[in-house]
Write a protein that holds these residues in place. Structure first.
Motif, short mmCIF file in Angstrom:
data_model
loop_
_atom_site.label_atom_id
_atom_site.label_comp_id
_atom_site.label_asym_id
_atom_site.label_seq_id
_atom_site.Cartn_x
_atom_site.Cartn_y
_atom_site.Cartn_z
N THR A 1 13.08 7.87 -2.17
CA THR A 1 12.00 6.96 -1.80
C THR A 1 12.47 5.52 -1.89
N LEU A 2 13.16 5.18 -2.95
CA LEU A 2 13.65 3.82 -3.14
C LEU A 2 14.63 3.43 -2.05
N ARG A 3 15.53 4.32 -1.68
CA ARG A 3 16.50 4.02 -0.62
C ARG A 3 15.77 3.79 0.71
N GLU A 4 14.76 4.60 0.98
CA GLU A 4 13.97 4.44 2.20
C GLU A 4 13.30 3.07 2.23
N ILE A 5 12.72 2.67 1.12
CA ILE A 5 12.03 1.38 1.03
C ILE A 5 13.02 0.22 1.18
N LYS B 1 0.83 -1.20 0.00
CA LYS B 1 0.00 0.00 0.00
C LYS B 1 0.87 1.25 0.00
N LYS B 2 1.91 1.23 0.80
CA LYS B 2 2.85 2.35 0.86
C LYS B 2 3.53 2.55 -0.49
N LEU B 3 3.91 1.45 -1.12
CA LEU B 3 4.58 1.52 -2.41
C LEU B 3 3.68 2.12 -3.48
N GLN B 4 2.41 1.78 -3.44
CA GLN B 4 1.46 2.30 -4.42
C GLN B 4 1.31 3.81 -4.31
N GLN B 5 1.53 4.34 -3.13
CA GLN B 5 1.38 5.77 -2.89
C GLN B 5 2.70 6.53 -3.04
N SER B 6 3.76 5.83 -3.40
CA SER B 6 5.09 6.43 -3.48
C SER B 6 5.52 6.66 -4.92
N ASP B 7 6.47 7.56 -5.08
CA ASP B 7 7.10 7.81 -6.37
C ASP B 7 8.25 6.82 -6.53
#
Length: 80
Positions: free
Chosen positions: A39-43, A27-33
């Motif tokens: 963002t990718l590093r955070e994930i 769900k978080k990924l769907q709302q992210s750029d």
């Protein structure tokens, strides 16, 4: 994309991360750029913490490069 319970069971066996946690992350990924390096590093860091794995800077860079350049396989379940 629909995933079966067997898919989630395979993930949980390999990572000790439960279905609900995976769905929350999705769900978080769907709302992210997903083209944003920050963002990718955070994930990547969040996934590492969830699974208890350390991701080297080199591997992190390769993952980001693959995502940004659309080089991620669409049929991930066959890799698990």
């Amino acid at each position: 994309m629909n995933f079966s319970d067997s898919f989630f069971n395979k993930i949980e066996k390999k990572t000790n991360v439960g279905k609900e946690t995976i769905l929350d992350l999705a769900k978080k990924l769907q709302q992210s750029d997903m083209k944003s390096e920050g963002t990718l590093r955070e994930i990547i860091h969040e996934l590492g913490q969830m699974t208890g794995k350390t991701v080297s800077k080199e591997k992190e860079d390769k993952i980001i490069q693959a995502v940004v350049n659309d080089q991620v396989p669409k049929d991930l379940d066959k890799y698990i």
